[in-house]
Design an enzyme around this catalytic site. Structure first.
Site, PDB file in Angstrom:
ATOM      1  CB  THR A 121       2.094  -2.343  11.239  1.00 19.09           C
ATOM      2  OG1 THR A 121       0.839  -2.774  10.685  1.00 19.09           O
ATOM      3  CG2 THR A 121       1.939  -0.984  11.898  1.00 19.09           C
TER       4      THR A 121
ATOM      5  CG  HIS B 251       8.159 -28.352  10.563  1.00 21.78           C
ATOM      6  ND1 HIS B 251       7.875 -27.836  11.812  1.00 21.78           N
ATOM      7  CD2 HIS B 251       9.480 -28.637  10.565  1.00 21.78           C
ATOM      8  CE1 HIS B 251       8.982 -27.804  12.526  1.00 21.78           C
ATOM      9  NE2 HIS B 251       9.964 -28.289  11.805  1.00 21.78           N
TER      10      HIS B 251
ATOM     11  CB  CYS C  29       0.673  -2.401   4.855  1.00 26.83           C
ATOM     12  SG  CYS C  29       0.504  -3.449   6.307  1.00 26.83           S
TER      13      CYS C  29
ATOM     14  CG  ASP D 285      -0.384   0.221   2.527  1.00 23.76           C
ATOM     15  OD1 ASP D 285       0.863   0.344   2.617  1.00 23.76           O
ATOM     16  OD2 ASP D 285      -1.133   0.316   3.516  1.00 23.76           O
TER      17      ASP D 285
ATOM     18  CG  HIS E  86       9.933 -24.554  12.132  1.00 25.47           C
ATOM     19  ND1 HIS E  86       9.939 -24.470  13.500  1.00 25.47           N
ATOM     20  CD2 HIS E  86      11.144 -25.051  11.775  1.00 25.47           C
ATOM     21  CE1 HIS E  86      11.098 -24.904  13.965  1.00 25.47           C
ATOM     22  NE2 HIS E  86      11.855 -25.250  12.931  1.00 25.47           N
TER      23      HIS E  86
HETATM   24  C1  RB5 Z   1      -1.942   2.873   6.513  1.00 26.17           C
HETATM   25  O1  RB5 Z   1      -1.954   4.076   7.185  1.00 26.17           O
HETATM   26  C2  RB5 Z   1      -1.746   1.713   7.501  1.00 26.17           C
HETATM   27  O2  RB5 Z   1      -2.893   1.561   8.279  1.00 26.17           O
HETATM   28  C3  RB5 Z   1      -1.441   0.435   6.747  1.00 26.17           C
HETATM   29  O3  RB5 Z   1      -0.326   0.632   5.966  1.00 26.17           O
HETATM   30  C4  RB5 Z   1      -1.112  -0.779   7.585  1.00 26.17           C
HETATM   31  O4  RB5 Z   1      -0.137  -0.516   8.537  1.00 26.17           O
HETATM   32  C5  RB5 Z   1      -2.257  -1.511   8.119  1.00 26.17           C
HETATM   33  O5  RB5 Z   1      -2.126  -2.539   8.802  1.00 26.17           O
END
Ligand code: RB5
Length: 152
Positions: free
Chosen positions: A65, A131, A63, A6, A96
């Site tokens: 996080t 596994h 993304c 994203d 695994h």
């Molecule tokens: C975008 O702001 C953020 O929410 C997205 O990149 C991600 O971290 C969502 O889990």
């Protein structure tokens, strides 16, 4: 290797694409291609489809996080998406869990660590053995739940 991100993951996706190119790994870039805000499930879906339909052997999702991408990708049976923030997890996710999708947090990882994680994940084989049956159990459980809900 299919790649998608994203807007929060876009800069790291570009760096990884270049890194893979330098390593001679063939890549399919499934977007996004700017920092303009988009919805991560749309891009997780592109990777899921590419991997399940055999367009790519494996995928990388990024993304902010990594959490949203991992949640979205793992809803699909046959996808084993691993959110990795360190070398050990990336290695174990292959050895695994036979992870076929690597998920990274673009707002969390420094470039050097991100490339180390990508390389580890690329170069580490699945160990199979005990596994294998554990992975099968995940699918079996999901099939049972789907049947109970009248989906299958
Ligand atoms: C975008 O702001 C953020 O929410 C997205 O990149 C991600 O971290 C969502 O889990």
């Amino acid at each position: 290797m299919a790649l998608a991100a994203d807007h929060a993951g876009y800069p790291l996706k570009e760096a990884i694409r270049e890194h893979l190119l330098n390593r001679g790994v063939r890549t399919v870039d499934l977007g996004t291609n700017s920092t303009e805000s988009v919805d991560y499930p749309d891009f997780a879906r592109r990777i899921v489809v590419a991997v399940l339909e055999g367009e790519a052997e494996r995928g990388i999702l990024i993304c902010g996080t990594g959490v949203g991408m991992a949640m979205a990708a793992n809803r699909q049976r046959g996808i084993r998406a691993a959110l990795c923030h360190d070398h050990f997890t990336a290695s174990a996710a292959r050895r695994h869990n036979n992870a076929n999708v690597l998920v990274l947090g673009g707002r969390i990882l420094g470039r050097d660590l991100a490339m180390e994680i990508v390389d580890t994940w690329l170069d580490t084989p699945f160990e199979g053995g005990r596994h294998e049956s554990r992975l099968e159990k995940m699918d079996e459980y999901q099939v049972r739940v789907e049947r109970r809900k009248g989906k299958g």
